[in-house]
Design a protein around this motif. Sequence first.
Motif, PDB file in Angstrom:
ATOM      1  N   CYS A   1       0.805  -1.296  -0.027  1.00 26.52           N
ATOM      2  CA  CYS A   1       0.029   0.143   0.069  1.00 26.52           C
ATOM      3  C   CYS A   1       0.808   1.092   0.018  1.00 26.52           C
ATOM      4  CB  CYS A   1      -0.791   0.021   1.273  1.00 26.52           C
ATOM      5  SG  CYS A   1      -2.278  -1.296   1.228  1.00 26.52           S
ATOM      6  N   LEU A   2       1.682   1.364   0.864  1.00 23.92           N
ATOM      7  CA  LEU A   2       2.485   2.328   0.875  1.00 23.92           C
ATOM      8  C   LEU A   2       3.650   2.573  -0.173  1.00 23.92           C
ATOM      9  CD1 LEU A   2       3.524   2.270   4.867  1.00 23.92           C
ATOM     10  CD2 LEU A   2       1.536   3.410   3.769  1.00 23.92           C
ATOM     11  N   ARG A   3       3.762   1.669  -0.903  1.00 29.68           N
ATOM     12  CA  ARG A   3       4.559   1.804  -2.204  1.00 29.68           C
ATOM     13  C   ARG A   3       3.669   2.531  -3.432  1.00 29.68           C
ATOM     14  NH1 ARG A   3       6.474  -2.544  -4.316  1.00 29.68           N
ATOM     15  NH2 ARG A   3       5.739  -4.033  -3.016  1.00 29.68           N
ATOM     16  N   ASP A   4       2.406   2.285  -3.087  1.00 23.31           N
ATOM     17  CA  ASP A   4       1.467   2.904  -4.353  1.00 23.31           C
ATOM     18  C   ASP A   4       1.333   4.325  -4.001  1.00 23.31           C
ATOM     19  OD1 ASP A   4      -0.587   3.403  -5.896  1.00 23.31           O
ATOM     20  OD2 ASP A   4      -1.823   2.067  -5.255  1.00 23.31           O
TER      21      ASP A   4
ATOM     22  N   PHE B   1      -2.714  10.383   6.843  1.00 18.75           N
ATOM     23  CA  PHE B   1      -2.123   9.739   5.746  1.00 18.75           C
ATOM     24  C   PHE B   1      -0.861   9.166   5.875  1.00 18.75           C
ATOM     25  CE2 PHE B   1      -5.632  12.673   3.964  1.00 18.75           C
ATOM     26  CZ  PHE B   1      -6.549  11.491   3.652  1.00 18.75           C
ATOM     27  N   TYR B   2      -0.656   7.942   5.484  1.00 16.37           N
ATOM     28  CA  TYR B   2       0.622   7.336   5.696  1.00 16.37           C
ATOM     29  C   TYR B   2       1.188   7.089   4.490  1.00 16.37           C
ATOM     30  CZ  TYR B   2      -0.734   6.308  10.560  1.00 16.37           C
ATOM     31  OH  TYR B   2      -1.083   6.306  11.932  1.00 16.37           O
ATOM     32  N   SER B   3       2.590   7.228   4.190  1.00 20.21           N
ATOM     33  CA  SER B   3       3.125   7.042   2.863  1.00 20.21           C
ATOM     34  C   SER B   3       4.854   6.592   3.246  1.00 20.21           C
ATOM     35  CB  SER B   3       3.038   8.253   1.951  1.00 20.21           C
ATOM     36  OG  SER B   3       3.699   9.384   2.656  1.00 20.21           O
ATOM     37  N   TYR B   4       5.507   6.321   2.316  1.00 25.99           N
ATOM     38  CA  TYR B   4       6.855   6.405   2.259  1.00 25.99           C
ATOM     39  C   TYR B   4       7.628   7.625   1.899  1.00 25.99           C
ATOM     40  CZ  TYR B   4       7.051   1.338   3.038  1.00 25.99           C
ATOM     41  OH  TYR B   4       7.029  -0.165   3.629  1.00 25.99           O
ATOM     42  N   SER B   5       8.608   8.270   2.759  1.00 21.47           N
ATOM     43  CA  SER B   5       9.366   9.339   2.472  1.00 21.47           C
ATOM     44  C   SER B   5      10.156   9.126   1.262  1.00 21.47           C
ATOM     45  CB  SER B   5      10.040  10.067   3.539  1.00 21.47           C
ATOM     46  OG  SER B   5      10.729   9.063   4.039  1.00 21.47           O
ATOM     47  N   ASP B   6      10.713   7.938   1.043  1.00 13.54           N
ATOM     48  CA  ASP B   6      11.406   7.343  -0.003  1.00 13.54           C
ATOM     49  C   ASP B   6      10.781   6.254  -0.904  1.00 13.54           C
ATOM     50  OD1 ASP B   6      13.383   6.257  -1.662  1.00 13.54           O
ATOM     51  OD2 ASP B   6      14.594   5.418  -0.020  1.00 13.54           O
TER      52      ASP B   6
END
Length: 198
Positions: free
Chosen positions: A12-15, A62-67
Amino acid sequence: MNIDRLFIIDSCLRDRNRTWSLQDLIDQCGEAMKNSKRSIQGDLELMRKRFNAPIEVSDRKFYSYSDPTFNLAAQQLTEEDKATILDMIDSLRNYCRFDSVKPMLNEINKMGDKMADTLAMPRLPRPLGLAAKKPTDIRFWVDAEYVEHIVQHPIHPTMQIEQYEFDGSANFVVHTVLSAKLISWAESYKGKVILKIE
């Protein structure tokens, strides 16, 4: 640690084509896993601490990857993870005492050896049958640099010092079962703790 759930969250977080709230992550993991807000938050924290996942929160929601290049599958396993894998193989070997699965023992042993080589871990003694699961006296030597630390942080309630050496190092004994976790614990001291496996 629920591995399936960690990889679902990672996917999910890579999307980056959408945003991911905590509820979105819960829904993606599916009701079959009996997820809760607390369990998903725990997974996110575990990913940060254990795998250095660059998880960030925007708008406090909202969650995500900073990288954007981060990928959970590409991360190195910890010593604890490696020991857990070898313990699972150990358990599989023990099930081979049942006649219905005895023919699988040779393949499981091959898999265990290959896994130990891949993980750069010491191989467990074989066969790991009923006798090997009985507690026994396991001795180990500790370099003088770590004797006080080991005394203050015993690996097992039965741990005792058998003898001090002239250089300040010491010989210990514990009455327990030889396991992958015990071997991994000794290996983590990089030669400063040496198991005496007879």
